[in-house]
Design a protein around this motif. Structure first.
Motif, PDB file in Angstrom:
ATOM      1  N   LEU A 103       7.336  -4.057  -2.886  1.00 41.95           N
ATOM      2  CA  LEU A 103       6.067  -3.897  -2.180  1.00 41.95           C
ATOM      3  C   LEU A 103       6.168  -4.665  -0.870  1.00 41.95           C
ATOM      4  O   LEU A 103       6.555  -5.828  -0.853  1.00 41.95           O
ATOM      5  N   SER A 104       5.848  -4.015   0.240  1.00 46.57           N
ATOM      6  CA  SER A 104       5.871  -4.676   1.545  1.00 46.57           C
ATOM      7  C   SER A 104       4.617  -4.298   2.310  1.00 46.57           C
ATOM      8  O   SER A 104       3.912  -3.349   1.958  1.00 46.57           O
ATOM      9  N   ILE A 105       4.326  -5.044   3.350  1.00 43.19           N
ATOM     10  CA  ILE A 105       3.093  -4.816   4.107  1.00 43.19           C
ATOM     11  C   ILE A 105       3.370  -4.938   5.597  1.00 43.19           C
ATOM     12  O   ILE A 105       4.111  -5.817   6.045  1.00 43.19           O
ATOM     13  N   THR A 106       2.816  -4.023   6.376  1.00 39.10           N
ATOM     14  CA  THR A 106       2.839  -4.088   7.831  1.00 39.10           C
ATOM     15  C   THR A 106       1.409  -4.317   8.292  1.00 39.10           C
ATOM     16  O   THR A 106       0.507  -3.548   7.931  1.00 39.10           O
ATOM     17  N   TYR A 107       1.212  -5.364   9.077  1.00 33.77           N
ATOM     18  CA  TYR A 107      -0.141  -5.738   9.489  1.00 33.77           C
ATOM     19  C   TYR A 107      -0.558  -4.947  10.723  1.00 33.77           C
ATOM     20  O   TYR A 107       0.170  -4.872  11.712  1.00 33.77           O
TER      21      TYR A 107
END
Length: 259
Positions: free
Chosen positions: A210-214
């Motif tokens: 799981l990864s996130i781009t702000y």
């Protein structure tokens, strides 16, 4: 317009490579089955690895594996970045000293150690941060991946051939970002699952990340869930990254503000 970014330290000797992104499309509201992914993306108090996943004892310092670029003077470097391996301690130390001279600025050696996986030579930077220079042991793993010209082959494993040992190899390379496929654990990233199977010819392994781009002001963050698939041949020991499969692309928190 200004973005809030994930930062990925690709080369950690003296400079970093900024990997950034802003949301490019408006995602639909999240279905109920994605609510747990959203919760985990912002859950700072939870472990970023599943129980039993490989992890480094020293979480504060930086690990750097010497390579064809780091040992070479800047003006002589070619278009190849492959991590180095040897079972000769003198050769390992020589490569580390070349990396310190050609790539790391002023660092002060802090001793030496080794495991079945690597030779290690910590060095202290002027800032007080410690870089753990490492060289792979050929008897454990021979890197083949060229980070400037990537293909599916990662390297050759020469260790014990069983599922537990192969899983440890892949987790070890993942944690130390040797595979250059997004495994580096930066803010908002976490390994959700890791599982392996085997048949007569190969070991197969899957890591769910799981990864996130702000997002920028006025946009939502974007949460990604991907499965990374690996295989290791029982006959040759060759480890490959077979594919990355997208599981979900999810709308995250909304970012207020702006000019």
């Amino acid at each position: 317009m200004r973005c809030k970014h994930n930062i990925l330290l690709f080369a950690v000797l003296t400079t970093g490579l900024l990997i950034a992104g802003c949301e490019k499309k408006e995602l639909a509201p999240n279905p109920e089955e994605h609510e747990e992914f959203v919760r985990l993306a912002y859950a700072a108090d939870e472990d970023v690895f599943p129980e039993g996943f490989y992890r480094e004892e020293d979480q504060a310092s930086t690990t750097y594996y010497v390579n064809t670029i780091s040992i070479t003077p800047p003006l002589d470097r070619g278009n190849e970045w492959i991590e180095l391996h040897t079972d000769d301690e003198h050769q390992a130390r020589t490569w580390v000293e070349l990396s310190r001279a050609n790539s790391s600025g002023q660092t002060v050696p802090q001793g030496a150690s080794q495991t079945v996986k690597y030779f290690e030579y910590p060095a202290l930077m002027a800032s007080g941060h410690v870089i753990r220079f490492r060289v792979h042991k050929s008897s454990y793993f021979e890197p083949m991946l060229d980070k400037f010209n990537r293909d599916k082959t990662i390297g050759r494993y020469n260790g014990v051939m069983d599922m537990a040992s192969v899983a440890e190899l892949i987790q070890y390379l993942w944690v130390n970002y040797n595979m250059s496929i997004g495994g580096y654990q930066i803010g908002g990233n976490r390994v959700l699952e890791a599982e392996g199977t085997e048949d007569d010819a190969k070991y197969s392994y899957r890591i769910r990340l799981l990864s996130i781009t702000y997002g920028d002001w006025g946009l939502h963050d974007v949460i990604y869930v991907n499965d990374y698939y690996f295989s290791l041949s029982k006959a040759t020991g060759i480890l490959r990254h077979e594919e990355t499969a997208e599981i979900a692309e999810i709308r995250g928190h909304y970012n207020e503000g702006g000019m």
